[in-house]
Design a protein around this motif. Structure first.
Motif, short mmCIF file in Angstrom:
data_model
loop_
_atom_site.label_atom_id
_atom_site.label_comp_id
_atom_site.label_asym_id
_atom_site.label_seq_id
_atom_site.Cartn_x
_atom_site.Cartn_y
_atom_site.Cartn_z
N MET A 104 -1.60 4.05 5.84
CA MET A 104 -1.00 5.04 6.72
C MET A 104 -1.88 6.28 6.81
O MET A 104 -2.50 6.68 5.82
N SER A 105 -1.94 6.84 7.99
CA SER A 105 -2.69 8.09 8.17
C SER A 105 -1.71 9.25 8.29
O SER A 105 -0.77 9.19 9.09
N ALA A 117 -12.72 4.65 9.38
CA ALA A 117 -11.65 5.35 8.68
C ALA A 117 -12.18 6.73 8.28
O ALA A 117 -13.00 6.84 7.36
N GLU A 172 -7.82 9.80 7.26
CA GLU A 172 -7.08 8.63 7.74
C GLU A 172 -6.94 7.57 6.65
O GLU A 172 -7.83 7.39 5.83
N PHE A 173 -5.85 6.84 6.72
CA PHE A 173 -5.58 5.67 5.86
C PHE A 173 -5.63 6.00 4.37
O PHE A 173 -6.07 5.19 3.56
N ASN A 174 -5.18 7.19 4.01
CA ASN A 174 -5.17 7.56 2.60
C ASN A 174 -3.84 7.26 1.92
O ASN A 174 -3.72 7.39 0.70
N TYR A 175 -2.84 6.88 2.71
CA TYR A 175 -1.53 6.53 2.16
C TYR A 175 -1.25 5.06 2.46
O TYR A 175 -1.93 4.44 3.29
#
Lengths: 298, 385
Positions: free
Chosen positions: A84-85, B309, B313-316
């Motif tokens: 998710m972002s 990325a 972004e996309f850290n969770y």
């Protein structure tokens, strides 16, 4: 002179899914890659060991050693959990999606099977329809029918408390419901069938419901009372739906014979098929698998 | 706003072409000798398929009735109507004429008057020159040539010994291979012809490879053509004839020109064809194949998607284990209770999606990749067609 670090540019060979192959074979331009998502299905984050004696570099050692499985062609079996972002880095709590079982709402599961039971015809509805957890699959709008309800929000044991508003960027605004199209369809409480977005190769039908566009399915949770939601913390949105049985299950025993078994509900002997209905938050990517059993009186 | 998808722009997609080569070694013992045993005559081996029409013979790498068998190549032969070997009384004369004409019209095409062009020895069709009037055809299966035979990689080593080993109790005894020639397309890597309707082709050259004074002169003889995309080798009959018979072999070598069949046939070398069927001549060639190898080429067209990325972004993750159960089921595990700690996630797969969120392709990384706000990643995802 050392070598440059090239770890930031990695080449991966992709495998077409069954859906991708079918669209490619169709040749009608529907094979169009428009976006990507990253997944971490194999990762168990609970292996993160913040107490490792050797320091923070070793906290995720076990996670990084996780072997990764090869990709395969079934689109239903991969990318269950997406990354998710979020623009902020200081978020400690992420929203989840939980079943909300409440007798006032008529959203309690069958206590024996811990599944929602879908009575596929009126005979079955008459026989077991008043049992808690039974969804009326033929007369979907019946007031006696159970409804599946999921709540979204950050469940924090009320700290932060339920009175806090969930951050706007964490509120789920759209849900995807996936159900086996051979067995049933998604309906609202009024008995109106939802619009199928697409049915994939594995016969899984996807439905999308959004805040505002589908108020009978998705609504904001406004109450802060503890018993009014399964989320014990800042609350987001609620999804509620029912399941109507397919004509195949309603009129024939073929699928029950091939895919199911027999059991009893109360004192009624029934044929049954067990399946999963998956609810996914499109914005946050969080998903929940809901066990559902289609039953038919013998 | 949280999001789990990222759109791919026009700068994130590109196409490439990759050539993939495989080595195809076919030892002579597979072509004749491995199957059937010593009591099996040439042509009766279980991996050799002959047809009632008698126009060609198929060679498999395993008894062809088995589902494990792979078709390797077909052998046939032919000659032109103005060949010295053509004659109405000859065995299967019309079939050999038909085979030559069929192969020539497909591989060489027609001249300006509409006549079928003959196979040219040096590929220079415009200047005329020597034509290949009698030849074997090796039609390789697409299973092994794939998109084309790699230019400059073809090698065929043949026995040109004089005797014929198979007779009587020695039915299954293979050729002795004391005198051999090697046929290659060594010029193909930098010189080939494009004037064929069936794609590119190169000239095959033969020279002695074992034995003494095998060829008439110590040089490379043009003995055929190799059509790379069509996967067809055209071998002149001159490879089995001595110089006195318009061939390339030394008149004095061994016991004379190659004996192609058992018994009294009257003639030797490729001239044996006048009294032999296509299958018998195919058997004769197979019995003399010492080694055959080439590399094939597969052309892969790929689309590369650059999945970028960025640091924010996309850290969770939406992975259920991403959240702890200790302080309510919503607390992020990797933060260890401190909101100020950077989030982190671990990438194991990349999904490519359609505009309506259908999963079209999946790529996997070999080990988890850590993603946090301190790094950025570009994953190049390649889809081959």
């Amino acid at each position: 002179m050392a070598f440059l670090d090239n770890s930031g540019d990695i080449i991966l060979d992709a495998v077409l899914t069954d859906t991708g192959r079918r669209r490619l074979a169709r040749g009608d331009g529907t094979f169009k890659v428009a976006k990507f998502a990253l997944g971490d299905d194999e990762i168990n984050y609970r292996l993160f060991n913040a107490a490792h004696l050797s320091g923070s570099a070793y906290y995720d050692l076990e996670i990084l050693q996780t072997p990764v499985l090869e990709s395969f062609t079934d689109p239903e079996s991969q990318m269950h959990h997406r990354l998710m972002s979020l623009s902020r880095n200081d978020i400690l709590y992420l929203p989840i999606v939980e079943l909300f079982e409440n007798s006032d709402l008529g959203s309690v599961r069958d206590s024996t099977t811990n599944a929602f039971l879908v009575a596929v015809d009126s005979d079955t509805e008459t026989a077991v329809g008043t049992t808690a957890g039974v969804i009326w699959g033929e007369n979907v709008s019946s007031v006696s029918s159970t409804t599946i309800v999921t709540d979204q929000g950050t469940d924090t044991n009320n700290s932060p408390s339920r009175t806090h508003a969930l951050s706007a960027d964490l509120v789920e605004t759209q849900y995807q419901i996936e159900v086996d199209n051979r067995f049933g369809s998604i309906y609202n409480r009024s008995g109106r069938r939802g619009r199928v977005s697409f049915v994939n190769e594995a016969q899984m039908a996807s439905y999308y419901f959004s805040v505002g566009s589908n108020p009978r399915y998705v609504s904001n949770i406004t109450s802060t009372e503890e018993t009014d939601s399964s989320i014990d913390g800042p609350r987001g949105t609620r999804l509620q739906f029912r399941i109507g049985a397919s004509l195949e299950l309603n009129g024939s025993n073929t699928l029950f014979t091939r895919l199911g078994g027999t059991s009893t509900v109360g004192s009624t002997n029934v044929r049954h098929i067990d399946t999963i209905v998956r609810v996914t938050g499109v914005t946050t990517g969080y998903s929940i698998d809901i066990p559902v059993r289609f039953i038919k009186k013998i | 706003m949280a999001t789990t998808f990222k759109s791919l722009g026009s700068d994130d997609v590109t196409t490439t072409r990759t050539l993939l080569h495989e080595s195809i070694p076919v030892t002579g013992s597979i072509v004749s000798g491995t199957y059937g045993g010593v009591a099996t005559a040439l042509g009766s081996e279980p991996h050799i398929k002959t047809y009632s029409h008698g126009m060609f013979q198929s060679v498999y790498d395993y008894p062809y009735l088995s589902s494990s068998a792979n078709h390797l190549f077909d052998i046939t032969l032919g000659y032109t109507s103005n060949s010295a070997l053509s004659g109405a009384a000859n065995t299967q004369n019309s079939k050999k004429l038909n085979v030559y004409n069929q192969m020539a019209q497909v591989l060489m095409g027609y001249d300006e008057t509409g006549k079928v062009r003959k196979f040219d020895e040096d590929g220079d069709v415009v200047s005329g020159g020597t034509k290949i009037k009698e030849c074997y055809f090796l039609n390789f299966s697409r299973l092994i040539t794939k998109d084309e035979i790699k230019k400059g990689s073809f090698e065929l080593e043949l026995s040109v010994s004089g005797g014929f080993a198979q007779a009587g109790a020695n039915l299954g005894v293979r050729e002795l291979f004391t005198d051999r020639i090697k046929i290659t397309d060594f010029s193909g890597s930098d010189g080939y012809f494009v004037n064929s309707p069936a794609g590119e082709y190169g000239v095959l050259f033969a020279t002695g490879s074992a034995g003494v004074n095998v060829t008439a002169a110590a040089k490379y003889y043009p003995v055929g053509l190799l059509f790379y995309q069509a996967g067809v080798a055209v071998l002149s009959g001159s490879i089995f004839n001595d110089a006195a018979d318009s061939g390339i072999l030394n008149n004095a070598a061994g016991s004379g020109t190659c004996k192609m069949r058992t018994g009294t046939v009257g003639v030797t070398g490729f001239n044996t064809t006048t009294g032999s069927t296509v299958s018998q001549m195919a058997d004769a060639l197979r019995n003399r194949i010492y080694n055959l190898q080439f590399n094939n080429t597969t052309e892969l067209n790929s689309t590369i998607y650059f999945c970028r990325a960025n640091n924010t972004e996309f850290n969770y993750s939406a992975n259920p284990t991403y959240l702890s159960t200790s302080n309510g089921p919503s607390e992020i595990v990797v933060k260890d209770g401190d909101a100020g700690t950077d989030p982190a996630s671990y990438i194991t797969s990349v999904g490519l999606y359609s505009p309506d969120n259908e999963l079209l392709a999946v790529a996997k990384v070999s080990e988890p990749l850590k993603k946090d706000p301190s790094n950025e990643l570009t994953l190049r995802v390649r889809l081959d067609y």
